[in-house]
Design a protein around this motif. Structure first.
Motif, mmCIF file in Angstrom:
data_model
loop_
_atom_site.group_PDB
_atom_site.id
_atom_site.type_symbol
_atom_site.label_atom_id
_atom_site.label_comp_id
_atom_site.label_asym_id
_atom_site.label_seq_id
_atom_site.Cartn_x
_atom_site.Cartn_y
_atom_site.Cartn_z
ATOM 1 N N ASP A 73 0.820 -1.307 -0.011
ATOM 2 C CA ASP A 73 -0.200 -0.153 -0.114
ATOM 3 C C ASP A 73 0.953 1.206 0.108
ATOM 4 O OD1 ASP A 73 -2.688 -0.700 -0.274
ATOM 5 O OD2 ASP A 73 -2.818 -1.131 2.092
ATOM 6 N N ILE A 119 2.137 1.701 -3.470
ATOM 7 C CA ILE A 119 1.206 2.254 -4.283
ATOM 8 C C ILE A 119 1.091 3.875 -4.293
ATOM 9 C CG2 ILE A 119 -1.350 1.935 -5.014
ATOM 10 C CD1 ILE A 119 -0.998 -1.015 -4.602
ATOM 11 N N LYS A 120 0.923 4.142 -2.979
ATOM 12 C CA LYS A 120 0.568 5.488 -2.739
ATOM 13 C C LYS A 120 1.900 6.333 -3.103
ATOM 14 C CE LYS A 120 -3.436 5.372 -1.098
ATOM 15 N NZ LYS A 120 -4.508 6.167 -1.865
ATOM 16 N N GLU A 176 1.520 7.051 -6.754
ATOM 17 C CA GLU A 176 0.504 7.614 -7.038
ATOM 18 C C GLU A 176 0.782 9.145 -6.886
ATOM 19 O OE1 GLU A 176 -4.384 8.251 -5.861
ATOM 20 O OE2 GLU A 176 -3.024 6.916 -4.881
ATOM 21 N N PHE A 218 -6.708 1.171 -6.162
ATOM 22 C CA PHE A 218 -7.215 0.543 -5.107
ATOM 23 C C PHE A 218 -6.252 0.290 -4.030
ATOM 24 C CE2 PHE A 218 -10.998 -0.118 -7.867
ATOM 25 C CZ PHE A 218 -11.961 0.107 -7.014
ATOM 26 N N SER A 219 -6.671 0.019 -2.851
ATOM 27 C CA SER A 219 -5.636 -0.535 -1.823
ATOM 28 C C SER A 219 -5.731 -1.883 -1.837
ATOM 29 C CB SER A 219 -6.315 -0.099 -0.569
ATOM 30 O OG SER A 219 -7.128 -0.958 -0.011
ATOM 31 N N THR A 220 -4.473 -2.538 -1.428
ATOM 32 C CA THR A 220 -4.333 -3.855 -1.251
ATOM 33 C C THR A 220 -5.569 -4.691 -0.723
ATOM 34 O OG1 THR A 220 -3.008 -3.979 0.676
ATOM 35 C CG2 THR A 220 -1.872 -3.827 -1.208
ATOM 36 N N TRP A 227 -16.321 1.620 -1.018
ATOM 37 C CA TRP A 227 -15.005 2.055 -1.735
ATOM 38 C C TRP A 227 -15.146 2.899 -2.857
ATOM 39 C CZ3 TRP A 227 -10.597 -1.186 -0.121
ATOM 40 C CH2 TRP A 227 -10.548 -2.190 0.979
#
Length: 115
Positions: A3, A6-7, A10, A25-27, A49
């Motif tokens: 996560d 990914i952030k 982004e 999307f989050s994990t 979500w």
């Protein structure tokens, strides 16, 4: 860890314009989505979500997937095209591609480091 990365992608690697075209999307999303027996149960487990984001306005939707400690990534390209699909795929589209009535192709890319 996933996560966080990914952030990082982004927020740090994409500019503002690129971010507006993507949704990450989050994990935990896939884990939640894959629970439940019926499609309705699975939808109900994740509908909150996406209530504040229009996924069909995005060019790319990223879904990290963890199955038995193995990580993969699904990327939905041009999800809006799914809403107006032809009944049969058009000639000339590649594997994993379909073309809608407006001539827009959508693709689902599935990235697996062990493939």
């Amino acid at each position: 860890v996933m996560d966080f990365y990914i952030k990082y992608i982004e927020r740090e690697l994409l500019d503002e314009t690129q971010r507006t075209h993507c949704h990450f999307f989050s994990t935990f999303f896939w884990k939640r989505l894959s629970q439940g027996h019926s499609a309705e149960e699975r939808h109900n487990s994740v509908k909150n979500w996406t209530r504040k984001v229009d996924l069909f306005s995005k060019k790319f939707v990223f879904v990290p997937i963890c199955d038995k400690l193995h990580w993969t990534l699904a990327v939905l390209c041009e999800p809006i095209a799914v809403l107006a699909l032809n009944s049969t795929p058009s000639q000339g589209t590649g594997a994993g591609e379909c073309e809608n009535d407006l001539g827009v192709k959508h693709t689902i890319l599935y990235m697996d480091p062990q493939s």
